[in-house]
Design a protein around this motif. Structure first.
Motif, PDB file in Angstrom:
ATOM      1  N   GLU A 189      10.181  62.409 104.032  1.00  0.00           N
ATOM      2  CA  GLU A 189      10.374  61.690 105.406  1.00  0.00           C
ATOM      3  C   GLU A 189       9.183  62.160 106.503  1.00  0.00           C
ATOM      4  OE1 GLU A 189      14.325  63.374 106.372  1.00  0.00           O
ATOM      5  OE2 GLU A 189      15.268  61.706 105.496  1.00  0.00           O
ATOM      6  N   THR A 190       8.378  63.092 105.616  1.00  0.00           N
ATOM      7  CA  THR A 190       7.234  63.023 106.581  1.00  0.00           C
ATOM      8  C   THR A 190       5.951  62.705 105.365  1.00  0.00           C
ATOM      9  OG1 THR A 190       6.977  65.403 105.964  1.00  0.00           O
ATOM     10  CG2 THR A 190       7.602  64.655 108.078  1.00  0.00           C
ATOM     11  N   MET A 191       5.167  61.926 105.706  1.00  0.00           N
ATOM     12  CA  MET A 191       3.944  61.549 104.661  1.00  0.00           C
ATOM     13  C   MET A 191       3.085  62.611 104.828  1.00  0.00           C
ATOM     14  SD  MET A 191       5.173  58.569 103.252  1.00  0.00           S
ATOM     15  CE  MET A 191       3.735  57.574 102.767  1.00  0.00           C
ATOM     16  N   ASP A 192       2.605  62.840 103.439  1.00  0.00           N
ATOM     17  CA  ASP A 192       1.394  63.440 103.402  1.00  0.00           C
ATOM     18  C   ASP A 192       0.624  63.193 102.326  1.00  0.00           C
ATOM     19  OD1 ASP A 192       2.407  65.267 101.406  1.00  0.00           O
ATOM     20  OD2 ASP A 192       3.209  66.690 103.240  1.00  0.00           O
ATOM     21  N   TRP A 193      -0.649  63.995 102.028  1.00  0.00           N
ATOM     22  CA  TRP A 193      -1.408  63.867 100.395  1.00  0.00           C
ATOM     23  C   TRP A 193      -0.372  63.882  99.371  1.00  0.00           C
ATOM     24  CZ3 TRP A 193      -3.339  67.310  96.899  1.00  0.00           C
ATOM     25  CH2 TRP A 193      -3.140  68.794  97.737  1.00  0.00           C
ATOM     26  N   LEU A 194       0.546  64.897  99.333  1.00  0.00           N
ATOM     27  CA  LEU A 194       1.200  65.168  98.048  1.00  0.00           C
ATOM     28  C   LEU A 194       2.279  64.199  98.039  1.00  0.00           C
ATOM     29  CD1 LEU A 194       1.508  69.149  98.083  1.00  0.00           C
ATOM     30  CD2 LEU A 194       0.639  67.776  96.225  1.00  0.00           C
ATOM     31  N   ALA A 195       2.553  63.431  98.679  1.00  0.00           N
ATOM     32  CA  ALA A 195       3.958  62.579  99.004  1.00  0.00           C
ATOM     33  C   ALA A 195       3.981  61.791  97.348  1.00  0.00           C
ATOM     34  CB  ALA A 195       4.044  61.837 100.198  1.00  0.00           C
ATOM     35  N   GLY A 196       2.852  61.373  97.136  1.00  0.00           N
ATOM     36  CA  GLY A 196       2.838  60.390  96.001  1.00  0.00           C
ATOM     37  C   GLY A 196       3.130  61.094  94.820  1.00  0.00           C
ATOM     38  N   SER A 197       3.205  62.246  94.565  1.00  0.00           N
ATOM     39  CA  SER A 197       3.374  63.087  93.460  1.00  0.00           C
ATOM     40  C   SER A 197       4.849  63.318  93.512  1.00  0.00           C
ATOM     41  CB  SER A 197       2.762  64.577  93.534  1.00  0.00           C
ATOM     42  OG  SER A 197       1.322  64.443  93.479  1.00  0.00           O
ATOM     43  N   ARG A 198       5.820  62.884  94.410  1.00  0.00           N
ATOM     44  CA  ARG A 198       6.990  63.201  94.421  1.00  0.00           C
ATOM     45  C   ARG A 198       7.616  61.860  93.534  1.00  0.00           C
ATOM     46  NH1 ARG A 198      11.655  64.928  98.338  1.00  0.00           N
ATOM     47  NH2 ARG A 198       9.857  65.903  99.427  1.00  0.00           N
ATOM     48  N   ALA A 199       8.001  62.066  92.368  1.00  0.00           N
ATOM     49  CA  ALA A 199       8.770  60.870  91.532  1.00  0.00           C
ATOM     50  C   ALA A 199       9.710  61.274  90.525  1.00  0.00           C
ATOM     51  CB  ALA A 199       7.609  59.846  91.058  1.00  0.00           C
ATOM     52  N   HIS A 200      10.490  60.299  90.069  1.00  0.00           N
ATOM     53  CA  HIS A 200      11.390  60.948  89.057  1.00  0.00           C
ATOM     54  C   HIS A 200      10.666  60.568  87.696  1.00  0.00           C
ATOM     55  CE1 HIS A 200      14.850  61.389  86.488  1.00  0.00           C
ATOM     56  NE2 HIS A 200      15.655  61.725  87.611  1.00  0.00           N
ATOM     57  N   VAL A 201      10.649  61.900  86.679  1.00  0.00           N
ATOM     58  CA  VAL A 201      10.289  61.779  85.477  1.00  0.00           C
ATOM     59  C   VAL A 201      10.699  60.463  84.710  1.00  0.00           C
ATOM     60  CG1 VAL A 201      11.967  63.133  84.510  1.00  0.00           C
ATOM     61  CG2 VAL A 201       9.620  63.011  83.557  1.00  0.00           C
ATOM     62  N   VAL A 202      11.583  60.028  84.955  1.00  0.00           N
ATOM     63  CA  VAL A 202      11.940  58.517  83.923  1.00  0.00           C
ATOM     64  C   VAL A 202      11.170  57.746  84.563  1.00  0.00           C
ATOM     65  CG1 VAL A 202      13.659  56.941  83.687  1.00  0.00           C
ATOM     66  CG2 VAL A 202      14.407  59.304  83.406  1.00  0.00           C
ATOM     67  N   GLN A 203      10.775  57.715  85.893  1.00  0.00           N
ATOM     68  CA  GLN A 203      10.103  56.381  86.386  1.00  0.00           C
ATOM     69  C   GLN A 203       8.610  56.826  86.098  1.00  0.00           C
ATOM     70  OE1 GLN A 203       9.679  55.457  90.558  1.00  0.00           O
ATOM     71  NE2 GLN A 203       8.349  53.746  90.016  1.00  0.00           N
ATOM     72  N   ILE A 204       8.000  57.758  86.358  1.00  0.00           N
ATOM     73  CA  ILE A 204       6.681  58.177  85.855  1.00  0.00           C
ATOM     74  C   ILE A 204       6.525  57.643  84.402  1.00  0.00           C
ATOM     75  CG2 ILE A 204       4.940  59.816  85.792  1.00  0.00           C
ATOM     76  CD1 ILE A 204       6.237  61.333  87.844  1.00  0.00           C
ATOM     77  N   PHE A 205       7.260  58.105  83.641  1.00  0.00           N
ATOM     78  CA  PHE A 205       7.300  57.826  82.147  1.00  0.00           C
ATOM     79  C   PHE A 205       7.157  56.271  81.995  1.00  0.00           C
ATOM     80  CE2 PHE A 205       8.746  56.988  77.756  1.00  0.00           C
ATOM     81  CZ  PHE A 205       7.848  57.942  77.141  1.00  0.00           C
ATOM     82  N   ILE A 206       7.816  55.532  82.490  1.00  0.00           N
ATOM     83  CA  ILE A 206       8.138  54.120  82.376  1.00  0.00           C
ATOM     84  C   ILE A 206       6.930  53.257  82.920  1.00  0.00           C
ATOM     85  CG2 ILE A 206       9.054  51.954  83.092  1.00  0.00           C
ATOM     86  CD1 ILE A 206      11.960  53.583  82.543  1.00  0.00           C
ATOM     87  N   GLU A 207       6.506  54.056  84.266  1.00  0.00           N
ATOM     88  CA  GLU A 207       5.439  53.286  84.907  1.00  0.00           C
ATOM     89  C   GLU A 207       3.968  53.349  84.312  1.00  0.00           C
ATOM     90  OE1 GLU A 207       5.225  53.741  89.262  1.00  0.00           O
ATOM     91  OE2 GLU A 207       3.658  54.740  88.769  1.00  0.00           O
TER      92      GLU A 207
END
Ligand code: ZN
Ligand code: ZN
Length: 186
Positions: free
Chosen positions: A54-72
């Motif tokens: 809900e607040t954007m910062d340089w680390l926000a891009g690192s928040r993702a579900h492991v299943v999506q990271i793997f597929i992407e």
């Protein structure tokens, strides 16, 4: 699936052209992967983890579900592997992609000049994270704005920034809560 003649043709082109090709092909794969994760309900539950900030910062891009990271990452790397570009071109692409992912999530209100018409910038991707109605399900591209322009999902009011970020339905706040969120019975 790999074609020797295609890979040889690509390797014979200059380095800058190989990098440009990698960026475009990766962007096309990421655009559709991202769009499908928004538009298919079961997949959205995984991608909602990335949008729970809900607040954007340089680390926000690192928040993702492991299943999506793997597929992407799997889909992008498969496409880039089949192209067969040189190792130098791949190294430059991966560095560019990693830096851009950090920059576009950060609170960085600097003027990008004409680059904002070509590349995904912080303001463009911040609109993707907005929970305001006209911005929802827009700006899927990761590297250039080309495919959002082409496929009608471009939303970029340049005069202002979003006021609200996050998802319309709140996610659990804890790590485990978010990890198991897509698997919960509804
Ligand atoms: Zn998204
Ligand atoms: Zn994001």
């Amino acid at each position: 699936m790999a074609s020797d003649s295609l890979q040889a043709a690509i390797q014979s082109t200059p380095l800058w052209l190989q990098v440009a090709l990698l960026i475009l092909v990766a962007d096309f794969v990421l655009y559709w992967e991202h769009r499908v994760f928004h538009e298919v309900r079961r997949l959205w539950l995984f991608h909602a983890v990335h949008h729970s900030v809900e607040t954007m910062d340089w680390l926000a891009g690192s928040r993702a579900h492991v299943v999506q990271i793997f597929i992407e990452r799997g889909l992008v790397m498969l496409a880039l592997y089949l192209l067969g570009a040189s190792k130098e071109a791949l190294d430059i692409y991966v560095t560019f992609a990693a830096l851009q992912a950090i920059i576009i999530h950060s609170n960085l209100n600097v003027p990008w000049g004409p680059l904002k018409y070509l590349l995904v910038t912080p303001q463009f991707h911040h609109w993707h994270h907005s929970s305001e109605k006209p911005a929802i399900d827009t700006n899927y591209s990761a590297h250039t704005v080309l495919f959002d322009r082409l496929f009608g999902t471009y939303h970029f009011p340049k005069a202002h920034w979003p006021a609200e970020y996050g998802t319309t339905q709140k996610l659990p706040g804890s790590y485990l809560g978010q990890l198991f969120y897509p698997f919960r019975r509804r």
